[in-house]
Design a protein around this motif. Structure first.
Motif, short mmCIF file in Angstrom:
data_model
loop_
_atom_site.label_atom_id
_atom_site.label_comp_id
_atom_site.label_asym_id
_atom_site.label_seq_id
_atom_site.Cartn_x
_atom_site.Cartn_y
_atom_site.Cartn_z
N PHE A 69 -20.00 2.88 39.80
CA PHE A 69 -20.81 2.73 41.02
C PHE A 69 -22.20 2.16 40.70
CE2 PHE A 69 -23.91 4.79 43.94
CZ PHE A 69 -23.52 4.16 45.13
N ILE A 70 -22.89 2.76 39.72
CA ILE A 70 -24.24 2.26 39.42
C ILE A 70 -24.18 0.88 38.77
CG2 ILE A 70 -25.35 4.53 39.37
CD1 ILE A 70 -25.31 4.45 36.34
N HIS A 71 -23.13 0.62 38.00
CA HIS A 71 -22.96 -0.72 37.42
C HIS A 71 -22.74 -1.76 38.52
CE1 HIS A 71 -21.96 -3.77 34.47
NE2 HIS A 71 -20.86 -4.03 35.16
N SER A 72 -21.94 -1.40 39.51
CA SER A 72 -21.67 -2.35 40.61
C SER A 72 -22.91 -2.64 41.44
CB SER A 72 -20.56 -1.81 41.52
OG SER A 72 -21.03 -0.73 42.31
N ARG A 73 -23.89 -1.75 41.37
CA ARG A 73 -25.16 -1.94 42.10
C ARG A 73 -26.24 -2.55 41.19
NH1 ARG A 73 -21.76 -0.75 45.33
NH2 ARG A 73 -22.00 0.49 47.20
N HIS A 74 -25.83 -2.97 39.99
CA HIS A 74 -26.71 -3.65 39.03
C HIS A 74 -27.91 -2.81 38.62
CE1 HIS A 74 -24.24 -7.14 39.78
NE2 HIS A 74 -24.45 -7.00 41.07
N ILE A 75 -27.68 -1.50 38.46
CA ILE A 75 -28.72 -0.61 37.98
C ILE A 75 -28.75 -0.69 36.46
CG2 ILE A 75 -29.52 1.80 37.87
CD1 ILE A 75 -29.62 0.54 40.70
N ARG A 76 -29.91 -0.99 35.91
CA ARG A 76 -30.07 -1.11 34.47
C ARG A 76 -30.47 0.25 33.89
NH1 ARG A 76 -34.47 -5.04 33.47
NH2 ARG A 76 -33.92 -4.65 31.31
N ILE A 77 -29.70 0.68 32.90
CA ILE A 77 -30.02 1.92 32.19
C ILE A 77 -29.80 1.69 30.70
CG2 ILE A 77 -29.48 3.45 34.13
CD1 ILE A 77 -26.79 4.03 32.79
N LEU A 78 -30.41 2.54 29.89
CA LEU A 78 -30.20 2.47 28.45
C LEU A 78 -28.76 2.87 28.13
CD1 LEU A 78 -33.42 4.27 27.15
CD2 LEU A 78 -32.99 1.81 27.23
N SER A 81 -19.73 6.78 45.73
CA SER A 81 -20.63 7.00 44.59
C SER A 81 -20.00 7.72 43.41
CB SER A 81 -21.85 7.79 45.03
OG SER A 81 -21.48 9.13 45.37
N GLY A 82 -18.97 8.50 43.65
CA GLY A 82 -18.40 9.32 42.59
C GLY A 82 -19.12 10.64 42.41
N LEU A 83 -20.11 10.92 43.25
CA LEU A 83 -20.89 12.16 43.13
C LEU A 83 -20.13 13.38 43.63
CD1 LEU A 83 -24.42 10.88 44.22
CD2 LEU A 83 -23.65 11.46 41.90
N GLY A 84 -19.07 13.16 44.39
CA GLY A 84 -18.30 14.29 44.92
C GLY A 84 -18.99 14.98 46.07
N VAL A 85 -19.78 14.21 46.85
CA VAL A 85 -20.47 14.75 48.01
C VAL A 85 -20.20 13.85 49.22
CG1 VAL A 85 -22.30 15.79 46.62
CG2 VAL A 85 -22.62 13.48 47.53
N VAL A 86 -20.42 14.43 50.39
CA VAL A 86 -20.34 13.64 51.62
C VAL A 86 -21.75 13.30 52.06
CG1 VAL A 86 -18.12 14.62 52.32
CG2 VAL A 86 -20.24 15.72 53.07
N ASP A 87 -21.86 12.33 52.95
CA ASP A 87 -23.19 11.81 53.32
C ASP A 87 -24.13 12.88 53.86
OD1 ASP A 87 -21.70 11.95 55.67
OD2 ASP A 87 -22.39 10.03 56.44
N GLN A 88 -23.62 13.92 54.53
CA GLN A 88 -24.49 14.97 55.06
C GLN A 88 -25.09 15.83 53.95
OE1 GLN A 88 -21.32 14.47 55.99
NE2 GLN A 88 -21.23 14.23 58.21
#
Length: 162
Positions: free
Chosen positions: A77-86, A112-119
């Motif tokens: 998910f974060i890779h698909s959003r082009h988030i740069r991390i070490l 997101s894979g976070l296992g949560v709903v939007d609320q």
């Protein structure tokens, strides 16, 4: 990122620095004020030490807050959003970036894979912010208490030599 040359281009800055208003710990990135000010003068090793402390704080707070997260899905998910991390980014750092994206765009929670709903995003984000800032402030206070104690003991040793 596999090249150490790219480490200096990354910064923990979250774009909402509060040290300019006198905070000893930034409310955005949670670096100590002197770390924010001196960041561009730090060696790669010094920067990595700061990253590790910040990542450990994120691990301590976010891993228990998001027990149903699927790390492989979060990474995608974060890779698909082009988030740069070490390359060495911790689980907490990855969860942080996914949660931050969802906090700004709640409909992303499902993907997101976070296992949560939007609320759940806003309450989790608010609890994360409360806990991580308290932990960062405590870390700052402990660091300065240690430094003060070392200084005191050194002064006593010098006085005893006289």
């Amino acid at each position: 990122m596999s090249s150490d040359r790219r480490i200096p281009s990354l910064t923990p800055c979250a774009g909402r620095c509060s040290t300019v208003f006198g905070d000893l710990v930034c409310r955005g990135c949670r670096r100590f004020n002197h770390e924010v000010i001196q960041w561009n003068t730090y060696s790669p090793e010094q920067r990595l030490a700061v990253w590790r402390r910040l990542d450990a704080q994120l691990d301590q707070i976010l891993v228990p807050l998001l027990p149903n997260a699927n790390l492989q899905h979060v990474e995608g998910f974060i890779h698909s959003r082009h988030i740069r991390i070490l390359d060495s980014a911790s689980t907490g750092r990855k969860l942080y970036h996914a949660l931050k994206l969802c906090e700004k765009n709640k409909q992303l929670a499902h993907d997101s894979g976070l296992g949560v709903v939007d609320q759940q995003v806003k309450p989790i984000w608010e609890e994360f912010e409360r806990r991580v800032l308290a932990l960062a402030k405590a870390s700052y206070e402990l660091a300065w208490l240690r430094a003060d104690g070392i200084s005191y003991n050194l002064m006593r040793l010098l006085d005893d030599e006289d």
